[in-house]
Design an enzyme around this catalytic site. Structure first.
Site, PDB file in Angstrom:
ATOM      1  CE  LYS A   1      46.673   7.006  12.724  1.00  0.00           C
ATOM      2  NZ  LYS A   1      46.327   6.556  14.071  1.00  0.00           N
TER       3      LYS A   1
ATOM      4  CG  ASP B   1      40.573   7.774  16.942  1.00  0.00           C
ATOM      5  OD1 ASP B   1      40.778   7.285  15.825  1.00  0.00           O
ATOM      6  OD2 ASP B   1      41.476   7.996  17.773  1.00  0.00           O
TER       7      ASP B   1
ATOM      8  CD  GLN C   1      48.209   5.323  16.874  1.00  0.00           C
ATOM      9  OE1 GLN C   1      47.619   6.257  16.325  1.00  0.00           O
ATOM     10  NE2 GLN C   1      48.145   4.098  16.436  1.00  0.00           N
TER      11      GLN C   1
HETATM   12  N1  GUN Z   1      45.539   2.261  17.170  1.00  0.00           N
HETATM   13  C1  GUN Z   1      45.240   1.427  16.142  1.00  0.00           C
HETATM   14  N2  GUN Z   1      44.222   1.936  15.402  1.00  0.00           N
HETATM   15  C2  GUN Z   1      43.881   3.110  15.978  1.00  0.00           C
HETATM   16  C3  GUN Z   1      42.893   4.098  15.666  1.00  0.00           C
HETATM   17  O1  GUN Z   1      42.106   4.000  14.714  1.00  0.00           O
HETATM   18  N3  GUN Z   1      42.870   5.175  16.505  1.00  0.00           N
HETATM   19  C4  GUN Z   1      43.703   5.304  17.578  1.00  0.00           C
HETATM   20  N4  GUN Z   1      43.585   6.385  18.331  1.00  0.00           N
HETATM   21  N5  GUN Z   1      44.619   4.403  17.884  1.00  0.00           N
HETATM   22  C5  GUN Z   1      44.701   3.320  17.080  1.00  0.00           C
END
Ligand code: GUN
Length: 279
Positions: A49, A116, A93
């Site tokens: 990311k 998100d 995360q």
């Molecule tokens: N863990 C796995 N996928 C995601 C996501 O799309 N967002 C977040 N914050 N954590 C994740």
């Protein structure tokens, strides 16, 4: 033989366009990612990311806390980021260590920085049929991918396997918004293969469910959200690609399908938050 839903190719197209857009901004958007602990998969995702954001000219910082950070310390940091005018987007995360309440953490993120789309405000908007500030990244990426290949959703039976807040639940609403008929299945569903057999679109986001070609309706569209390493260290999804690709009309591969689209959506969401909050 099914046509491949190529998430890598679409990601490159989206990122190319976004890069030009970001270059036109006077100030750079900024994405802050919080990682708690040392989960190896999470570390890889988070670094991807950050790298992708930086390549676009988005400022990106990863804050890595040890797994024994207290919930209060984490909430205080989120508050600080909420109040920091230089921060566009906040992502915590998941998963988090067990002593930290995921709900409390997500509730603390300002909905206007919730990249998100997981906060109760944004989830509530989505589930009441109105517009959240941004849509959750993985479902958004799946719809962008289906749209890129001209796959019709209206009136179609979409079966989602998995009811997580990250994929299954928000995707169900986004498919409903597009006038699909939506069935959400999960680990306790009875007669799962009978239900899958009636699907025009199958989205597998269950983790360890294996979907084989014989379970599918001929010509259906298969989207594989699963990702894990098999005993030989090969990256695989929920779907048995060999057999499913003989029956389906379109199929997303793992790797190279939904994963790259999730990242592309995160970048799109960061830029959307920037535009909304500076306008
Ligand atoms: N863990 C796995 N996928 C995601 C996501 O799309 N967002 C977040 N914050 N954590 C994740």
């Amino acid at each position: 033989m099914a046509q491949i839903l190529d998430g890598k190719k679409l990601r490159e197209k989206i990122l190319g366009e976004l890069k030009l857009k970001v270059e036109s901004f006077t100030q750079k958007p900024s994405l802050v990612v919080i990682l708690v602990g040392e989960n190896p998969a999470s570390k890889i995702y988070v670094n991807n990311k950050k790298k992708t954001a930086q390549n676009l000219g988005i400022n990106s910082e990863v804050i890595n806390y040890p797994s024994d950070i207290t919930e209060q310390e984490l909430l205080d940091k989120i508050e600080e980021l909420n109040n920091d005018k230089n921060v566009t987007a906040i992502l915590v995360q998941l998963p988090l260590p067990e002593h930290i309440s995921k709900e409390n953490v997500i509730n603390t993120i300002s909905p206007s920085k919730d990249v998100d789309g997981f906060t109760p405000y944004n989830f509530g908007k989505l589930f009441s049929g109105s517009e959240p500030v941004v849509y959750p990244c993985t479902p958004k990426g799946i719809l962008l991918l289906l749209d890129e290949y001209g796959i019709k959703l209206e009136g179609k039976h979409a079966v989602i396997v998995g009811r997580s807040n990250i994929v299954g639940r928000p995707l169900s609403q986004m498919l409903l918004n597009r006038n699909a008929t939506v069935t959400v299945c999960h680990s306790r569903s009875e007669n799962l293969s009978d239900i899958i057999k009636t699907a025009d679109i199958v989205v597998s986001a269950a983790g360890k469910n294996v979907i084989k070609g014989e379970m599918l309706k001929s010509g259906c569209v298969v989207v594989d959200v699963g990702i894990f390493k098999d005993e030989n260290g090969k990256t695989r999804g929920d779907v048995d690609f060999e057999t499913a690709s003989q029956v389906a009309s379109y199929i997303s591969p793992v790797p190279g399908g939904v994963g790259p689209m999730t990242i592309a959506s995160l970048m799109l969401n960061t830029v959307e938050l920037y535009v909304k909050n500076s306008g």
